[in-house]
Design a protein around this motif. Structure first.
Motif, PDB file in Angstrom:
ATOM      1  N   GLU A   1       1.069  -0.975  -0.062  1.00 56.32           N
ATOM      2  CA  GLU A   1      -0.048  -0.005   0.020  1.00 56.32           C
ATOM      3  C   GLU A   1       0.866   1.230   0.105  1.00 56.32           C
ATOM      4  OE1 GLU A   1      -3.448   1.960  -0.542  1.00 56.32           O
ATOM      5  OE2 GLU A   1      -3.188  -0.117  -0.760  1.00 56.32           O
ATOM      6  N   ILE A   2       1.902   1.187   0.806  1.00 58.47           N
ATOM      7  CA  ILE A   2       2.779   2.287   0.580  1.00 58.47           C
ATOM      8  C   ILE A   2       3.457   2.497  -0.980  1.00 58.47           C
ATOM      9  CG2 ILE A   2       5.321   2.996   1.333  1.00 58.47           C
ATOM     10  CD1 ILE A   2       4.629   1.853   4.154  1.00 58.47           C
ATOM     11  N   ALA A   3       3.472   1.373  -1.503  1.00 56.88           N
ATOM     12  CA  ALA A   3       4.126   1.435  -2.831  1.00 56.88           C
ATOM     13  C   ALA A   3       3.003   1.973  -4.052  1.00 56.88           C
ATOM     14  CB  ALA A   3       4.465   0.252  -3.470  1.00 56.88           C
ATOM     15  N   ARG A   4       1.827   1.907  -3.403  1.00 58.85           N
ATOM     16  CA  ARG A   4       0.650   2.346  -4.304  1.00 58.85           C
ATOM     17  C   ARG A   4       0.569   3.760  -4.151  1.00 58.85           C
ATOM     18  NH1 ARG A   4      -2.159  -2.552  -2.391  1.00 58.85           N
ATOM     19  NH2 ARG A   4      -2.364  -3.835  -4.077  1.00 58.85           N
ATOM     20  N   GLU A   5       0.780   4.214  -2.919  1.00 63.03           N
ATOM     21  CA  GLU A   5       0.688   5.657  -2.607  1.00 63.03           C
ATOM     22  C   GLU A   5       1.958   6.496  -3.208  1.00 63.03           C
ATOM     23  OE1 GLU A   5       0.289   6.268   1.547  1.00 63.03           O
ATOM     24  OE2 GLU A   5      -1.697   5.517   1.459  1.00 63.03           O
ATOM     25  N   GLY A   6       2.910   5.669  -3.882  1.00 67.62           N
ATOM     26  CA  GLY A   6       3.760   6.357  -4.439  1.00 67.62           C
ATOM     27  C   GLY A   6       5.013   6.814  -3.658  1.00 67.62           C
ATOM     28  N   ARG A   7       5.014   6.290  -2.176  1.00 66.08           N
ATOM     29  CA  ARG A   7       5.792   6.378  -1.196  1.00 66.08           C
ATOM     30  C   ARG A   7       7.071   5.562  -1.107  1.00 66.08           C
ATOM     31  NH1 ARG A   7       1.959   6.199   3.810  1.00 66.08           N
ATOM     32  NH2 ARG A   7       3.999   6.237   4.799  1.00 66.08           N
ATOM     33  N   LEU A   8       7.015   4.504  -2.016  1.00 67.34           N
ATOM     34  CA  LEU A   8       8.060   3.415  -2.139  1.00 67.34           C
ATOM     35  C   LEU A   8       8.223   3.113  -3.701  1.00 67.34           C
ATOM     36  CD1 LEU A   8       9.954   2.068  -0.201  1.00 67.34           C
ATOM     37  CD2 LEU A   8       8.376   0.142  -0.023  1.00 67.34           C
ATOM     38  N   SER A   9       9.228   3.306  -4.107  1.00 63.83           N
ATOM     39  CA  SER A   9       9.267   2.940  -5.731  1.00 63.83           C
ATOM     40  C   SER A   9      10.491   2.274  -6.076  1.00 63.83           C
ATOM     41  CB  SER A   9       9.051   4.321  -6.441  1.00 63.83           C
ATOM     42  OG  SER A   9       8.073   5.267  -6.187  1.00 63.83           O
TER      43      SER A   9
ATOM     44  N   THR B   1       9.769   8.186  -0.907  1.00 59.99           N
ATOM     45  CA  THR B   1       9.326   9.550  -0.986  1.00 59.99           C
ATOM     46  C   THR B   1       7.972   9.913  -0.224  1.00 59.99           C
ATOM     47  OG1 THR B   1       8.229   8.857  -2.976  1.00 59.99           O
ATOM     48  CG2 THR B   1      10.440   9.801  -3.462  1.00 59.99           C
ATOM     49  N   ARG B   2       7.877  11.086  -0.051  1.00 59.60           N
ATOM     50  CA  ARG B   2       6.639  11.653   0.617  1.00 59.60           C
ATOM     51  C   ARG B   2       5.387  11.134   0.120  1.00 59.60           C
ATOM     52  NH1 ARG B   2      10.126  15.874   0.600  1.00 59.60           N
ATOM     53  NH2 ARG B   2       8.565  16.988  -0.388  1.00 59.60           N
ATOM     54  N   ASP B   3       5.218  11.282  -1.197  1.00 56.46           N
ATOM     55  CA  ASP B   3       3.987  11.031  -1.731  1.00 56.46           C
ATOM     56  C   ASP B   3       4.202  10.863  -3.321  1.00 56.46           C
ATOM     57  OD1 ASP B   3       4.143  13.620  -2.490  1.00 56.46           O
ATOM     58  OD2 ASP B   3       2.900  14.237  -1.177  1.00 56.46           O
ATOM     59  N   ARG B   4       3.341  10.875  -4.229  1.00 57.17           N
ATOM     60  CA  ARG B   4       3.547  10.439  -5.485  1.00 57.17           C
ATOM     61  C   ARG B   4       3.914  11.861  -6.376  1.00 57.17           C
ATOM     62  NH1 ARG B   4       2.348   6.317  -8.446  1.00 57.17           N
ATOM     63  NH2 ARG B   4       0.994   5.607  -6.827  1.00 57.17           N
ATOM     64  N   SER B   5       3.502  13.284  -5.747  1.00 58.17           N
ATOM     65  CA  SER B   5       3.782  14.424  -6.297  1.00 58.17           C
ATOM     66  C   SER B   5       5.389  14.547  -5.931  1.00 58.17           C
ATOM     67  CB  SER B   5       3.095  15.628  -5.773  1.00 58.17           C
ATOM     68  OG  SER B   5       3.290  15.800  -4.399  1.00 58.17           O
ATOM     69  N   HIS B   6       6.117  14.208  -4.741  1.00 56.49           N
ATOM     70  CA  HIS B   6       7.468  14.285  -4.408  1.00 56.49           C
ATOM     71  C   HIS B   6       8.070  13.120  -5.312  1.00 56.49           C
ATOM     72  CE1 HIS B   6      10.927  13.607  -1.483  1.00 56.49           C
ATOM     73  NE2 HIS B   6      11.223  14.279  -2.555  1.00 56.49           N
ATOM     74  N   LEU B   7       7.479  12.038  -5.603  1.00 55.51           N
ATOM     75  CA  LEU B   7       8.228  11.129  -6.395  1.00 55.51           C
ATOM     76  C   LEU B   7       8.351  11.981  -7.979  1.00 55.51           C
ATOM     77  CD1 LEU B   7       9.303   8.170  -7.401  1.00 55.51           C
ATOM     78  CD2 LEU B   7       6.878   7.640  -7.745  1.00 55.51           C
ATOM     79  N   GLU B   8       7.298  12.104  -8.656  1.00 53.62           N
ATOM     80  CA  GLU B   8       7.391  12.693  -9.818  1.00 53.62           C
ATOM     81  C   GLU B   8       8.633  14.184  -9.829  1.00 53.62           C
ATOM     82  OE1 GLU B   8       3.596  14.089 -10.498  1.00 53.62           O
ATOM     83  OE2 GLU B   8       2.576  12.163 -10.671  1.00 53.62           O
TER      84      GLU B   8
ATOM     85  N   VAL C   1      15.399   7.002 -16.733  1.00 52.53           N
ATOM     86  CA  VAL C   1      14.787   6.240 -15.687  1.00 52.53           C
ATOM     87  C   VAL C   1      13.285   5.490 -16.021  1.00 52.53           C
ATOM     88  CG1 VAL C   1      14.044   6.218 -13.229  1.00 52.53           C
ATOM     89  CG2 VAL C   1      15.617   8.227 -14.045  1.00 52.53           C
ATOM     90  N   VAL C   2      13.426   4.308 -15.400  1.00 48.86           N
ATOM     91  CA  VAL C   2      12.231   3.442 -15.616  1.00 48.86           C
ATOM     92  C   VAL C   2      11.851   3.463 -14.228  1.00 48.86           C
ATOM     93  CG1 VAL C   2      11.094   1.292 -16.356  1.00 48.86           C
ATOM     94  CG2 VAL C   2      12.926   2.056 -17.794  1.00 48.86           C
ATOM     95  N   VAL C   3      10.594   3.695 -13.953  1.00 44.88           N
ATOM     96  CA  VAL C   3       9.941   3.649 -12.539  1.00 44.88           C
ATOM     97  C   VAL C   3       9.090   2.491 -12.357  1.00 44.88           C
ATOM     98  CG1 VAL C   3       8.197   5.457 -12.772  1.00 44.88           C
ATOM     99  CG2 VAL C   3       9.061   4.934 -10.589  1.00 44.88           C
ATOM    100  N   LYS C   4       8.931   1.994 -11.375  1.00 45.09           N
ATOM    101  CA  LYS C   4       7.803   0.632 -10.996  1.00 45.09           C
ATOM    102  C   LYS C   4       7.368   1.199  -9.684  1.00 45.09           C
ATOM    103  CE  LYS C   4       5.847  -3.239 -10.857  1.00 45.09           C
ATOM    104  NZ  LYS C   4       4.580  -3.354 -11.925  1.00 45.09           N
ATOM    105  N   THR C   5       6.105   1.645  -9.401  1.00 43.46           N
ATOM    106  CA  THR C   5       5.668   1.790  -8.179  1.00 43.46           C
ATOM    107  C   THR C   5       4.396   0.705  -7.923  1.00 43.46           C
ATOM    108  OG1 THR C   5       3.578   3.335  -9.191  1.00 43.46           O
ATOM    109  CG2 THR C   5       5.904   4.187  -8.373  1.00 43.46           C
ATOM    110  N   GLY C   6       3.616   0.859  -7.129  1.00 42.91           N
ATOM    111  CA  GLY C   6       2.344  -0.148  -6.816  1.00 42.91           C
ATOM    112  C   GLY C   6       1.157   0.196  -7.632  1.00 42.91           C
ATOM    113  N   GLN C   7       1.206   0.950  -8.898  1.00 38.99           N
ATOM    114  CA  GLN C   7       0.120   1.269  -9.760  1.00 38.99           C
ATOM    115  C   GLN C   7      -0.690   0.087 -10.222  1.00 38.99           C
ATOM    116  OE1 GLN C   7       0.518   4.900 -12.134  1.00 38.99           O
ATOM    117  NE2 GLN C   7       2.610   4.849 -11.500  1.00 38.99           N
TER     118      GLN C   7
END
Length: 414
Positions: free
Chosen positions: A325-333, A385-392, A405-411
């Motif tokens: 769930e942390i990954a889905r929120e963009g906090r872990l990628s 990261t703090r959230d998805r906007s911080h990740l971006e 960069v290729v990114v994999k989150t919990g999307q």
């Protein structure tokens, strides 16, 4: 073995009220409180019944105690047998131990270790047998018949259903103006008892059942569909391939609808309950909240009660749910970056990430199994990261520094 049940047997409000008298002082009248945060976030006046705070961390001990209390002296001396994925097992084991009744519990081979160990803790003899709950039931019946034990069914028993129905009595006593009850459904004992009580007390109340989409057994029976029941679900406590005929008849009579929730819905609800309510709930126990979160418009503005049916979740599984769930929120990628294979390059990437405020959790190189040129290296990072906007923003900083960069989150699956 005394385990036959008349498929025409039924349950009344009077039965449930008698069960409540039996349970007084022996089970916890758990809190039924309004969740101010979830109510605000979901637009629903949401009330939570914390059955995960029972001594065995599940509502199941209600029905177990009512059934055990009805045994004759001869049946008590010979002992009982039950089959269960865990919570019914613990309820039977705990109260049988309190009453001095020998108990044997048959559990499927894949039962979470925490549930098997807790069942043994209360003094029961535990047998792990069968791939599924149905396989365990077949073995339990044969073993019980051979040893003269009384079979304590987890849901297809009017006494069990009566005990479970006391949850609704307590909820409506705490919040009499509830408009909707949303109840997890496996074999059907809980919702059958709760619906019977609720409709007798408040005929206009809406009662909704929730099943994991992987195990839509009651949904199929009530709606006449033929959706498959299979797979590994977070809600293993309600992963029942065939509901009991006694609860199914009561569900047909009293329940307004059955809805299905996905595995992602269940994970998000389990995560939310831990983060917001600071309470540990297993997958089956979070099904009610999962239904509200998945279709909040349906319940918007209404006063809804849900049952947190149990809190017996394997710690490793809970850790996995939280991380996903942390990954889905963009906090872990997970990032894959192509870098030149030369001294200082890793330090340069780390510097860019540090300046962007990202935390590196894990790092490793790949030089061999890649289609990059021989002088190139595939750098794999897990960052926080703090959230998805911080990740971006972090990704933008890396790309501005010349990295692809290729990114994999919990999307995926969200």
């Amino acid at each position: 073995m005394a385990d036959s049940m008349d498929p025409q047997a039924t349950v009344t409000l009077a039965d449930i009220e008698r069960a409540a008298e039996i349970l007084k002082g022996a089970v916890v009248n758990t809190p039924c409180d309004r969740s101010y945060t979830l109510s605000r976030d979901l637009g629903v006046d949401l009330w939570l019944k914390f059955e995960n705070l029972q001594f065995t961390a599940s509502y199941k001990e209600r029905g177990a105690l009512v059934r055990l209390s009805a045994l004759s002296e001869d049946e008590r001396s010979r002992g009982v047998i039950a089959m269960s994925a865990g919570n019914h097992a613990q309820g039977v084991s705990y109260h049988a131990g309190r009453l001095g009744i020998p108990a044997t519990i048959v559990m499927p081979e894949g039962t979470p270790a925490v549930k098997a160990e807790n069942t043994k803790r209360w003094g029961a003899h535990v047998i792990l047998e069968g791939k599924t709950l149905e396989d365990a039931a077949i073995f339990a019946r044969a073993y019980g018949a051979e040893h003269g034990l009384t079979f304590v069914h987890p849901y297809n028993d009017p006494l069990i259903i009566s005990g479970q129905g006391t949850v609704a009595l307590e909820m409506l006593n705490a919040a009499p103006d509830l408009e909707v009850l949303i109840v997890p459904v496996g074999g059907g004992g809980l919702i059958a008892g709760m619906a019977t009580a609720a409709k007798a007390i408040k005929p206009d109340i809406e009662v909704i059942g929730v099943e994991a989409a992987l195990y839509p057994s009651m949904y199929n029976k009530i709606k006449g569909t033929h959706l498959p029941t299979r797979g590994d679900t977070l809600a293993e406590g309600i992963a029942v391939a065939e509901p009991g005929p006694i609860p199914a008849a009561l569900v047909s009579k009293y329940v307004d609808d059955i809805v299905l929730v996905s595995e992602t819905d269940l994970e998000r609800a389990t995560f939310a309950l831990l983060m917001i309510e600071k309470t540990v709930v297993e997958g089956a126990g979070s099904a009610g909240l999962a239904a509200v979160m998945a279709d909040r418009q349906r319940w918007k503005g209404r006063k809804v009660g849900i049952v947190l049916t149990g809190g017996n979740i394997d710690p490793r599984l809970l850790a996995s749910v939280l991380t996903r769930e942390i990954a889905r929120e963009g906090r872990l990628s997970r990032l894959t970056i192509d870098i030149p294979d030369r001294p200082g390059e890793l330090s340069r990437v780390s510097g860019v990430l540090g300046q962007a405020g990202a935390n590196i959790v894990e790092v490793y190189h790949q030089r061999v199994f890649t289609d990059l040129p021989a002088r190139g290296t595939e750098l794999n990072l897990v960052i926080e990261t703090r959230d998805r906007s911080h990740l971006e923003a972090v990704l933008a900083r890396l790309e501005a520094s010349g990295y692809r960069v290729v990114v994999k989150t919990g999307q995926v699956g969200s």
